[in-house]
Design a protein around this motif. Sequence first.
Motif, PDB file in Angstrom:
ATOM      1  N   TYR A 406      24.196   5.942  -4.015  1.00 24.37           N
ATOM      2  CA  TYR A 406      23.164   6.022  -3.222  1.00 24.37           C
ATOM      3  C   TYR A 406      22.010   5.005  -3.698  1.00 24.37           C
ATOM      4  CZ  TYR A 406      20.207   8.287   0.071  1.00 24.37           C
ATOM      5  OH  TYR A 406      19.152   8.839   1.222  1.00 24.37           O
ATOM      6  N   LYS A 407      21.599   4.324  -2.919  1.00 27.13           N
ATOM      7  CA  LYS A 407      20.568   3.182  -3.078  1.00 27.13           C
ATOM      8  C   LYS A 407      19.048   3.447  -2.791  1.00 27.13           C
ATOM      9  CE  LYS A 407      19.090  -0.998  -4.879  1.00 27.13           C
ATOM     10  NZ  LYS A 407      19.173  -1.088  -6.319  1.00 27.13           N
ATOM     11  N   ASN A 408      18.203   3.640  -3.549  1.00 23.97           N
ATOM     12  CA  ASN A 408      16.775   3.767  -3.211  1.00 23.97           C
ATOM     13  C   ASN A 408      16.204   2.469  -3.321  1.00 23.97           C
ATOM     14  OD1 ASN A 408      17.064   6.730  -2.698  1.00 23.97           O
ATOM     15  ND2 ASN A 408      17.053   6.993  -4.902  1.00 23.97           N
ATOM     16  N   TYR A 409      15.327   2.247  -2.321  1.00 26.12           N
ATOM     17  CA  TYR A 409      14.344   1.137  -2.500  1.00 26.12           C
ATOM     18  C   TYR A 409      12.688   1.691  -2.436  1.00 26.12           C
ATOM     19  CZ  TYR A 409      18.246  -1.735  -1.139  1.00 26.12           C
ATOM     20  OH  TYR A 409      19.424  -2.489  -1.119  1.00 26.12           O
ATOM     21  N   SER A 410      12.192   1.330  -3.328  1.00 23.87           N
ATOM     22  CA  SER A 410      10.883   1.860  -3.659  1.00 23.87           C
ATOM     23  C   SER A 410       9.700   0.632  -3.107  1.00 23.87           C
ATOM     24  CB  SER A 410      10.489   2.279  -5.087  1.00 23.87           C
ATOM     25  OG  SER A 410       9.140   2.571  -5.128  1.00 23.87           O
ATOM     26  N   ASN A 411       8.938   0.989  -2.068  1.00 23.17           N
ATOM     27  CA  ASN A 411       8.290  -0.039  -1.614  1.00 23.17           C
ATOM     28  C   ASN A 411       6.620   0.261  -1.751  1.00 23.17           C
ATOM     29  OD1 ASN A 411       7.175  -1.500   1.600  1.00 23.17           O
ATOM     30  ND2 ASN A 411       7.841  -2.797  -0.281  1.00 23.17           N
ATOM     31  N   THR A 412       5.849  -0.686  -2.022  1.00 25.03           N
ATOM     32  CA  THR A 412       4.283  -0.398  -2.224  1.00 25.03           C
ATOM     33  C   THR A 412       3.515  -1.233  -1.489  1.00 25.03           C
ATOM     34  OG1 THR A 412       4.743   0.734  -4.427  1.00 25.03           O
ATOM     35  CG2 THR A 412       2.498   0.280  -3.563  1.00 25.03           C
ATOM     36  N   ALA A 413       2.827  -0.846  -0.499  1.00 22.16           N
ATOM     37  CA  ALA A 413       1.826  -1.645   0.266  1.00 22.16           C
ATOM     38  C   ALA A 413       0.482  -1.654  -0.254  1.00 22.16           C
ATOM     39  CB  ALA A 413       1.749  -1.454   1.596  1.00 22.16           C
ATOM     40  N   PHE A 414      -0.553  -2.791  -0.354  1.00 26.77           N
ATOM     41  CA  PHE A 414      -2.079  -2.611  -1.030  1.00 26.77           C
ATOM     42  C   PHE A 414      -2.645  -3.017   0.094  1.00 26.77           C
ATOM     43  CE2 PHE A 414       0.745  -2.953  -4.750  1.00 26.77           C
ATOM     44  CZ  PHE A 414       0.275  -2.358  -5.705  1.00 26.77           C
ATOM     45  N   LEU A 415      -4.135  -2.528  -0.001  1.00 23.02           N
ATOM     46  CA  LEU A 415      -5.142  -2.837   0.877  1.00 23.02           C
ATOM     47  C   LEU A 415      -6.112  -3.468   0.053  1.00 23.02           C
ATOM     48  CD1 LEU A 415      -6.294  -3.224   3.747  1.00 23.02           C
ATOM     49  CD2 LEU A 415      -7.132  -0.834   3.432  1.00 23.02           C
ATOM     50  N   SER A 416      -6.724  -4.527   0.317  1.00 25.33           N
ATOM     51  CA  SER A 416      -7.826  -5.282   0.033  1.00 25.33           C
ATOM     52  C   SER A 416      -8.828  -5.456   0.902  1.00 25.33           C
ATOM     53  CB  SER A 416      -7.715  -6.329  -0.740  1.00 25.33           C
ATOM     54  OG  SER A 416      -7.283  -7.522  -0.074  1.00 25.33           O
ATOM     55  N   GLY A 417     -10.305  -5.321   0.631  1.00 27.89           N
ATOM     56  CA  GLY A 417     -11.323  -5.581   1.757  1.00 27.89           C
ATOM     57  C   GLY A 417     -12.603  -5.335   1.202  1.00 27.89           C
ATOM     58  N   ASP A 418     -13.666  -5.496   1.817  1.00 26.31           N
ATOM     59  CA  ASP A 418     -15.027  -5.234   1.310  1.00 26.31           C
ATOM     60  C   ASP A 418     -15.097  -3.826   1.193  1.00 26.31           C
ATOM     61  OD1 ASP A 418     -15.150  -7.964   1.421  1.00 26.31           O
ATOM     62  OD2 ASP A 418     -16.707  -7.765   3.107  1.00 26.31           O
ATOM     63  N   GLY A 419     -15.702  -3.127   0.114  1.00 25.41           N
ATOM     64  CA  GLY A 419     -15.768  -1.704  -0.055  1.00 25.41           C
ATOM     65  C   GLY A 419     -14.420  -1.104  -0.343  1.00 25.41           C
ATOM     66  N   VAL A 420     -13.379  -1.675  -0.495  1.00 21.76           N
ATOM     67  CA  VAL A 420     -12.041  -0.869  -0.805  1.00 21.76           C
ATOM     68  C   VAL A 420     -11.917  -1.213  -2.196  1.00 21.76           C
ATOM     69  CG1 VAL A 420      -9.727  -0.976  -0.356  1.00 21.76           C
ATOM     70  CG2 VAL A 420     -11.083  -1.401   1.347  1.00 21.76           C
ATOM     71  N   LEU A 421     -11.592  -0.042  -3.233  1.00 18.37           N
ATOM     72  CA  LEU A 421     -11.539  -0.217  -4.437  1.00 18.37           C
ATOM     73  C   LEU A 421     -10.137  -0.941  -4.791  1.00 18.37           C
ATOM     74  CD1 LEU A 421     -12.304   3.458  -5.710  1.00 18.37           C
ATOM     75  CD2 LEU A 421     -13.709   1.239  -6.001  1.00 18.37           C
ATOM     76  N   SER A 422     -10.060  -1.785  -5.696  1.00 18.91           N
ATOM     77  CA  SER A 422      -8.852  -2.688  -6.266  1.00 18.91           C
ATOM     78  C   SER A 422      -7.710  -1.381  -6.624  1.00 18.91           C
ATOM     79  CB  SER A 422      -9.365  -3.299  -7.541  1.00 18.91           C
ATOM     80  OG  SER A 422      -8.092  -4.103  -7.918  1.00 18.91           O
ATOM     81  N   GLY A 423      -6.521  -1.931  -6.135  1.00 19.66           N
ATOM     82  CA  GLY A 423      -5.399  -0.824  -6.578  1.00 19.66           C
ATOM     83  C   GLY A 423      -5.135  -0.080  -5.202  1.00 19.66           C
ATOM     84  N   THR A 424      -5.887  -0.030  -4.372  1.00 22.72           N
ATOM     85  CA  THR A 424      -5.784   0.952  -3.348  1.00 22.72           C
ATOM     86  C   THR A 424      -4.181   0.775  -2.672  1.00 22.72           C
ATOM     87  OG1 THR A 424      -8.220   1.058  -2.861  1.00 22.72           O
ATOM     88  CG2 THR A 424      -6.642   1.788  -1.250  1.00 22.72           C
ATOM     89  N   SER A 425      -3.489   1.698  -2.507  1.00 23.44           N
ATOM     90  CA  SER A 425      -2.272   1.287  -2.282  1.00 23.44           C
ATOM     91  C   SER A 425      -1.320   2.640  -1.658  1.00 23.44           C
ATOM     92  CB  SER A 425      -1.233   0.777  -3.192  1.00 23.44           C
ATOM     93  OG  SER A 425      -1.087   1.776  -4.334  1.00 23.44           O
TER      94      SER A 425
END
Length: 586
Positions: A406-425
């Motif tokens: 059974y194969k698992n795929y872990s995926n992470t999306a990040f958001l950057s922008g004015d007022g958004v803390l670094s690493g928000t995901s």
Amino acid sequence: MSKKRFFSFVVAIIFLLQVIVPVSNVKAATRDITGAFPLITDVKITDINGKELGDNISKSSEIHINYTWSIPNDQTVNAGDYYTMQLPDEIKIATAIDQPMISPKDGSVVANIHVDTNGKTKITFTSYPSGHSDVLGGFALDCHFNQGKIGNANPIKIDFTVPGLGVVTQGPFNFQQPDPTIVKSGTYNSTTDEITWTVTANKEGVRLSNAVVVDNINNGQAFIDGSVSINGTPAVLGTNYFYDNTSRKLTINMGEITTQQVITFKTSVHNDLATKSQGTYNYTNAAMLNYDYSGTPKSLTSNTVSIPVTVKYISKDGAYDAANKRINWTIKVNESGRTINNAVVTDAIPVGLTIDASTIKVDGATGTDYTISGQNFSYDLKNISSVHTITFSTNVDSTVYNYNNYKNYSNTAFLSGDGVLSGTSSSKVVGVPTNIIQKQGAGYNSSTGVITWKIIVNNNKTNVAAGAKVTDNIPIGQVYVAGSGNLDGVALDDSGYTAATSADTGKTGTFTYTFSSAFSDTHTITFQTKVTDPKVYQANYSGNFNNSVTLTSSDINQTASATQPVSSEIISKTGAGYNYATREIT
């Protein structure tokens, strides 16, 4: 004149007199004398012993209503005449009252009193008043206060409406009253980042003097000037309420109150949320009610309310599409509805997945402001103030389907922008079920000792190269049943079976099948083995038999195992019953 003629004459005279002067037997009509004169001269409420009620009176107290009454000598009251009056709502008559009204001079019954459970009172006179003068006295009604009609705002007056006399007021009385309460609640508006707080004070309606609500605004919240309302009416700063920016204290002056007070005001958490990362944050608040009750200062603190506020800049979701062998991904941005300038979403696609650019959409429309560099995908949303949804699909590498894991795929999306803390995901794990070969025990025939085995090849429906070979070693304790092989329901000859040598201690033979052509569909192979140990199929037995199969090709080498439960019963014995008469067991 003879006696007979004289008697006839007398009878005639009597009859004539009866016709001329008839005998009357009609009673005088009764009268309603209510209001004709002040029959009731005074009313007073006392306890059942005739004493003053005092202070802190129970609202369910048993009491006496004491009446004085008098019939003026110039008034004519005949038998049957009556007088009516109504008790006030604050008086409760549990059961109807019937009692005489007695003359204190000689103990004679002057009238009969009836009071129904609604407090309606009727006094019906006897013939006594018509034959006596200076008729006066008093009577008392034994009853209770009507707890539901006694208000909570001391002091309380009770008015008796007395026909012929007017309104007689009793009191003021101070009753036992409930303690006032203060309750706090709040609601969050995600559009404005404002919390509306509601303070409900004195819902019991107790009379309170110098009532003041104090609310300390906690850190992270900013009081909004002009947001205070009292009972739905905007309050005036400096008149109805005061706010100290230094102490962060909100004070609302209400003076004397006798009813429920509902206060609302707002605080903003916008600036505080701007410093937060994704998550849920609780903003708490409590209020205090200060007041004077009967000259004594008192204070109450409300419940502490916690309002959860969720900051959700980005969320990732995904689901496997087995029919198309792909994973469909969804990225939601700015679900909190904040203003984010220069908003950019980046997503590192896991190895083994390939993004299909034709599937990229934003809010359901084909997306254009994206870049794909290797496994890195980014989308420029620019300046946003509402939620946006990015969707796309990734194709699963076909080599994944050459395995049983059974194969698992872990995926992470990040958001950057004015007022958004670094690493928000936000991350999501999606599993891809892979099953290139599968083995099952398909049943056991206890009468013959035969086990049927099923092999499922390429349940993934991937592309399998020509020459793929199925190999099944028949373990010791079982032998292959000749002519039992089938492929997709079509009989196979036994050319694929090879018996083991006598020196082989690991198996009794090997069953094989080789696919001569490449394929991408699913195939099912079945064959049978017979249990060799007569102690299994010719005796009472219960156990498990195991078997494994391997699929090999140029890029496949996977093994699957199965277990078949085996149960045989040659003889059994049960008790059929017991005869109590003969004491025999069958």
